[in-house]
Design a protein around this motif. Structure first.
Motif, PDB file in Angstrom:
ATOM      1  N   VAL A 314       0.868  -1.181   0.000  1.00  0.00           N
ATOM      2  CA  VAL A 314       0.000   0.000   0.000  1.00  0.00           C
ATOM      3  C   VAL A 314       0.901   1.225   0.000  1.00  0.00           C
ATOM      4  N   VAL A 315       1.954   1.182   0.823  1.00  0.00           N
ATOM      5  CA  VAL A 315       2.751   2.389   1.038  1.00  0.00           C
ATOM      6  C   VAL A 315       4.105   2.354   0.297  1.00  0.00           C
ATOM      7  N   TYR A 316       5.046   1.550   0.778  1.00  0.00           N
ATOM      8  CA  TYR A 316       6.419   1.736   0.309  1.00  0.00           C
ATOM      9  C   TYR A 316       6.671   1.397  -1.162  1.00  0.00           C
ATOM     10  N   GLY A 317       6.239   0.223  -1.599  1.00  0.00           N
ATOM     11  CA  GLY A 317       6.525  -0.162  -2.988  1.00  0.00           C
ATOM     12  C   GLY A 317       5.936   0.813  -3.998  1.00  0.00           C
ATOM     13  N   PRO A 318       4.609   1.013  -3.965  1.00  0.00           N
ATOM     14  CA  PRO A 318       3.990   1.897  -4.965  1.00  0.00           C
ATOM     15  C   PRO A 318       4.449   3.347  -4.871  1.00  0.00           C
ATOM     16  N   LEU A 319       4.635   3.876  -3.659  1.00  0.00           N
ATOM     17  CA  LEU A 319       5.044   5.281  -3.564  1.00  0.00           C
ATOM     18  C   LEU A 319       6.484   5.465  -4.024  1.00  0.00           C
ATOM     19  N   ALA A 320       7.345   4.532  -3.672  1.00  0.00           N
ATOM     20  CA  ALA A 320       8.732   4.666  -4.123  1.00  0.00           C
ATOM     21  C   ALA A 320       8.788   4.681  -5.651  1.00  0.00           C
ATOM     22  N   LEU A 321       7.889   3.950  -6.277  1.00  0.00           N
ATOM     23  CA  LEU A 321       7.857   3.933  -7.741  1.00  0.00           C
ATOM     24  C   LEU A 321       7.129   5.138  -8.333  1.00  0.00           C
ATOM     25  N   GLY A 322       6.547   5.954  -7.450  1.00  0.00           N
ATOM     26  CA  GLY A 322       5.848   7.151  -7.931  1.00  0.00           C
ATOM     27  C   GLY A 322       4.476   6.854  -8.522  1.00  0.00           C
ATOM     28  N   MET A 323       3.808   5.839  -7.972  1.00  0.00           N
ATOM     29  CA  MET A 323       2.505   5.433  -8.488  1.00  0.00           C
ATOM     30  C   MET A 323       1.374   6.002  -7.630  1.00  0.00           C
ATOM     31  N   THR A 324       0.136   5.756  -8.054  1.00  0.00           N
ATOM     32  CA  THR A 324      -1.027   6.228  -7.306  1.00  0.00           C
ATOM     33  C   THR A 324      -1.614   5.058  -6.530  1.00  0.00           C
ATOM     34  N   THR A 325      -1.627   5.191  -5.205  1.00  0.00           N
ATOM     35  CA  THR A 325      -2.111   4.100  -4.360  1.00  0.00           C
ATOM     36  C   THR A 325      -3.401   4.516  -3.675  1.00  0.00           C
ATOM     37  N   PHE A 326      -4.366   3.611  -3.678  1.00  0.00           N
ATOM     38  CA  PHE A 326      -5.679   3.900  -3.102  1.00  0.00           C
ATOM     39  C   PHE A 326      -5.824   3.223  -1.751  1.00  0.00           C
ATOM     40  N   MET A 327      -6.394   3.951  -0.782  1.00  0.00           N
ATOM     41  CA  MET A 327      -6.627   3.397   0.556  1.00  0.00           C
ATOM     42  C   MET A 327      -8.101   3.506   0.906  1.00  0.00           C
ATOM     43  N   TYR A 328      -8.652   2.453   1.461  1.00  0.00           N
ATOM     44  CA  TYR A 328     -10.043   2.494   1.928  1.00  0.00           C
ATOM     45  C   TYR A 328     -10.072   2.147   3.395  1.00  0.00           C
ATOM     46  N   ASP A 329     -10.754   2.955   4.191  1.00  0.00           N
ATOM     47  CA  ASP A 329     -10.903   2.633   5.598  1.00  0.00           C
ATOM     48  C   ASP A 329     -12.358   2.297   5.881  1.00  0.00           C
ATOM     49  N   GLY A 330     -12.653   1.027   5.947  1.00  0.00           N
ATOM     50  CA  GLY A 330     -14.030   0.653   6.254  1.00  0.00           C
ATOM     51  C   GLY A 330     -14.281  -0.811   5.995  1.00  0.00           C
ATOM     52  N   THR A 331     -15.520  -1.208   6.200  1.00  0.00           N
ATOM     53  CA  THR A 331     -15.895  -2.610   5.990  1.00  0.00           C
ATOM     54  C   THR A 331     -16.275  -2.829   4.533  1.00  0.00           C
ATOM     55  N   ILE A 332     -16.135  -4.089   4.111  1.00  0.00           N
ATOM     56  CA  ILE A 332     -16.303  -4.357   2.680  1.00  0.00           C
ATOM     57  C   ILE A 332     -17.769  -4.459   2.260  1.00  0.00           C
ATOM     58  N   ASP A 333     -18.676  -4.461   3.229  1.00  0.00           N
ATOM     59  CA  ASP A 333     -20.085  -4.596   2.858  1.00  0.00           C
ATOM     60  C   ASP A 333     -20.939  -3.464   3.433  1.00  0.00           C
ATOM     61  N   TYR A 334     -20.322  -2.316   3.531  1.00  0.00           N
ATOM     62  CA  TYR A 334     -21.071  -1.178   4.063  1.00  0.00           C
ATOM     63  C   TYR A 334     -21.104  -0.041   3.048  1.00  0.00           C
ATOM     64  N   PRO A 335     -22.193   0.551   2.679  1.00  0.00           N
ATOM     65  CA  PRO A 335     -23.529   0.185   3.151  1.00  0.00           C
ATOM     66  C   PRO A 335     -24.079  -1.084   2.506  1.00  0.00           C
ATOM     67  N   ASP A 336     -23.425  -1.555   1.436  1.00  0.00           N
ATOM     68  CA  ASP A 336     -23.947  -2.770   0.818  1.00  0.00           C
ATOM     69  C   ASP A 336     -22.797  -3.637   0.309  1.00  0.00           C
ATOM     70  N   LYS A 337     -23.132  -4.799  -0.187  1.00  0.00           N
ATOM     71  CA  LYS A 337     -22.118  -5.777  -0.567  1.00  0.00           C
ATOM     72  C   LYS A 337     -21.385  -5.437  -1.860  1.00  0.00           C
ATOM     73  N   ASP A 338     -21.751  -4.329  -2.468  1.00  0.00           N
ATOM     74  CA  ASP A 338     -21.031  -3.932  -3.690  1.00  0.00           C
ATOM     75  C   ASP A 338     -20.048  -2.793  -3.411  1.00  0.00           C
ATOM     76  N   ARG A 339     -19.783  -2.513  -2.128  1.00  0.00           N
ATOM     77  CA  ARG A 339     -18.966  -1.352  -1.780  1.00  0.00           C
ATOM     78  C   ARG A 339     -17.610  -1.344  -2.507  1.00  0.00           C
ATOM     79  N   MET A 340     -16.964  -2.494  -2.553  1.00  0.00           N
ATOM     80  CA  MET A 340     -15.625  -2.539  -3.151  1.00  0.00           C
ATOM     81  C   MET A 340     -15.693  -2.238  -4.652  1.00  0.00           C
ATOM     82  N   TRP A 341     -16.679  -2.804  -5.314  1.00  0.00           N
ATOM     83  CA  TRP A 341     -16.784  -2.646  -6.778  1.00  0.00           C
ATOM     84  C   TRP A 341     -17.246  -1.246  -7.123  1.00  0.00           C
TER      85      TRP A 341
END
Ligand code: WT7
Length: 641
Positions: A314-341
């Motif tokens: 999440v942090v060191y590999g992608p940032l050192a390469l200068g890439m865009t890294t996405f972070m999500y803080d939460g549960t995978i089914d909130y508010p619904d089961k399609d949250r990740m998609w």
């Protein structure tokens, strides 16, 4: 569910011409590394890292197993992850994209991240943090967590991140083992719509952590917390008075970068030590060639920063390469089961990396959820954490990857720091195998006598750049744990087999370590939590096959005289384990028995308990001290099911 260990999987998925043509990796990488392994790593180190001062040797193997990489090279991780991009045409490129469970969104460009990291490094140094001091992080998946990690590396203060889902007791033990000077945490974060009280847990731990002088608190969930006068400071307040530049410390390639605790086969968690140079080389090399990231990609690794995957991918590999890294803080089914998609679609995610347990959960929920979203921007998928069963692989391939995205099944460990056995996008794939070693990595399968074998133990035959250097404060344990069994081969603790294509199939742990939803738990840790309860005489914990979690925690418990195995006691014991270690360690099953099956030398035979728990007929029990005890346990368990 089919099991990876026994599956006969012959389907081969060849990469499309398009994938091969556009891949960062070429077959020549393998040839190059085969011809001159250290030369390959030398080239990687020169191309991928900006050194303040060059190293004089690629590998120093004069004192095994205490290997050194890129000796006397000087560098700084935050400089490599931030400064060099902020000072380039990437200044306005997104470094970190973030979304919280309640929908707050943040995008930090490299230019902004540079400023934040500098300021927080300055703020930490004003709190007294110096090179070499340990800083503990107990944080949600928020941008401030990445900023804090990078700020620590800027000062040269090793961080020790404790997963936010761990209990206050676990946090306390890890703080004390590392003798951390500072704790960085947050008021709370949202889980299924309600604030989870991180700071409250931290306060509990801090009652018994004499080394912690200051606590930095990020205001995140807005839940009410107590601030201890003289000890606790708000992140936003110390940032307000921080300097906007902090000179990055010139770190030696072998200076400690971080400690990360993980479970082993004995009771106490091990502080795995990673150092600066080699780690930065191999994490970048693998992000570049395995995940094949391109300049305009949005990359999402779903791991929490509390695990090694979060550190490296999440942090060191992608940032050192200068890439865009996405972070999500939460549960995978909130508010619904399609949250990740939903997020993958909205953020335009191109490369997605998650764990088999999550894939099996999505699979159980059904295809209607990914179908609601346009996932056509995905180009490549990854998996890590445990063997992936071919059914889950196929489901992932078809329903998330649309049949066009190669799946990188990456085998590695907290200890290895970065991918070890993994396909590249140019590798023909088979569902359920991590395929072959990454270029420059020498892995084999050996039998008890260290002879190459098609079925046996997974070993690494030569040192690699991102390898752990020791167990914090316990060199002997480092030697005993990894280098005793096969001498100069690193023993990973996993079993494996090789197929006719030479592909490596990891079959799972061969030691007393469980893998529950991709999280490592030591049986001994859970057992010692159980025997702390006054009712318990003895406990044996095993991992029982589970459709979604991979393994679930199953405990066999004998009680002291005068106590009875009531449903209330089951609840009490489960709760206690949750408090001692964390909710993920809570046993799904607790079975009370009059005795535990032991060999005549007194060793608990976990294998037999596993047979019982998974409903297999009892095998040979003639070596047992008391075969009758076994019959009784089996009968009891059968009654329970
Ligand atoms: C153990 C390491 C490495 C980050 C996540 C877990 C198992 C991991 C795979 C895979 C089969 C895997 C092994 C390993 N494991 N990835 N692709 N195929 N097994 O890190 O907590 O250090 O656990 O996870 O058993 O030893 P960790």
């Amino acid at each position: 569910m089919d099991t990876n260990a026994n599956a006969i999987e012959n389907r081969v998925f060849y990469p499309s011409e398009e994938v091969v043509k556009n891949a960062n990796a070429t077959p020549e990488l393998y040839e190059e590394a085969k011809k001159d392994r250290l030369g390959f790593w030398d080239r990687m180190a020169k191309e991928l890292v900006t050194w303040f001062e060059p190293y004089d040797k690629v590998l120093d193997d004069s004192n095994p197993p205490f290997y050194k990489w890129f000796t006397n090279g000087k560098l700084n991780v935050s400089y490599n992850c931030v400064d060099r991009h902020a000072k380039s045409e990437k200044r306005n490129k997104a470094a970190i994209c973030y979304e919280s469970e309640i929908g707050k969104k943040v995008v930090l460009t490299y230019g902004q991240l540079y400023r934040e990291v500098n300021m927080f490094a300055s703020a930490l140094s004003k709190l007294g943090v110096k090179k070499g001091d340990r800083v503990c992080l107990y944080m949600p998946m928020i941008p401030e967590a990445a900023i804090a990690m990078l700020a620590c590396t800027r000062i040269g203060a090793p961080h020790s991140i404790v997963f936010g889902g761990f209990s206050s007791d676990s946090l306390r033990d890890r703080i004390n083992d590392a003798k951390a000077k500072i704790l960085i945490t947050a008021d709370g974060n949202f889980r299924k719509g309600a604030p989870f009280p991180l700071k409250k847990n931290a306060d509990e731990a801090l009652k018994e952590t004499p080394t912690v002088e200051k606590v930095v608190v990020v205001q995140n969930a807005g839940n009410e917390i107590e601030m201890v006068e003289g000890r606790d400071v708000w992140y936003h307040e110390i940032m307000a008075t921080a300097d906007t530049y902090y000179e990055p410390e010139k770190m030696d390639a072998e200076d400690m970068l971080f400690i990360l605790y993980t479970s082993g086969s004995t009771g106490k968690p091990k502080g795995v030590v990673h150092t600066t140079g080699g780690y930065l080389v191999q994490t970048q090399a693998t992000v570049k060639y395995v995940f094949d990231l391109k300049e305009t990609d949005v990359y999402w690794c779903t791991a929490d920063i509390g695990w090694i995957t979060g550190h490296s991918y999440v942090v060191y590999g992608p940032l050192a390469l200068g890439m865009t890294t996405f972070m999500y803080d939460g549960t995978i089914d909130y508010p619904d089961k399609d949250r990740m998609w939903d997020m993958a679609e909205r953020w335009g995610v191109n490369v997605f990396y998650t764990a088999p347990t999550a894939i099996r959960t999505f699979m159980k929920w059904g295809t209607e959820y990914p179908k609601k979203h346009d996932l056509s921007q995905l180009r490549l998928l990854g998996t890590v954490g445990e063997p992936i069963n071919p059914e889950a692989w196929m489901w992932y391939y078809e329903n998330i990857g649309g049949g066009r995205c190669p799946i990188m099944d990456t085998w590695w460990q907290t200890e290895t720091g970065a991918h070890m056995v993994t396909p590249l996008p140019i590798t023909p794939l088979k569902p359920g195998t991590a395929t072959i070693p990454f270029p420059g990595i020498e892995v084999d399968i050996v039998d008890e006598n260290k002879q190459p074998s098609d079925r046996g133990y997974l070993v690494v035959k030569s040192p690699w750049p991102s390898m752990l250097r020791t167990i914090y404060g316990d060199d002997q344990r480092y030697i005993d744990q990894y280098w005793k069994r096969f001498g100069d081969y690193y023993f990973a603790g996993d079993g494996a087999k090789r197929d006719e294509m030479g592909y490596i199939w990891v079959t799972g742990r061969v030691d007393d370590v469980l893998n529950v939803s991709g999280h490592r738990l030591g049986t001994a840790e859970i057992e010692s939590a159980l025997v702390e309860c006054e009712e318990v005489a003895e406990a044996a914990v095993i991992g029982k096959k589970h459709d979604v979690k991979g393994e679930s925690v199953c405990a066999f418990v004998t009680l002291k005289d005068g106590f009875e195995g009531t449903p209330e006691l089951v609840e009490k014991l489960r709760k206690h384990v949750g408090v001692k270690i964390g909710p993920i360690a809570r046993p799904d099953d607790i079975i009370f028995t009059a005795a535990l099956p032991k060999t005549r030398s007194g060793k608990i035979m976990r294998r037999l308990l596993r047979d019982i728990a998974e409903g297999r007929a009892l095998g040979d029990i003639t070596t047992l001290a008391d075969p009758g005890a076994m019959q009784e346990i089996a009968a009891k368990y059968a009654g329970k099911e």
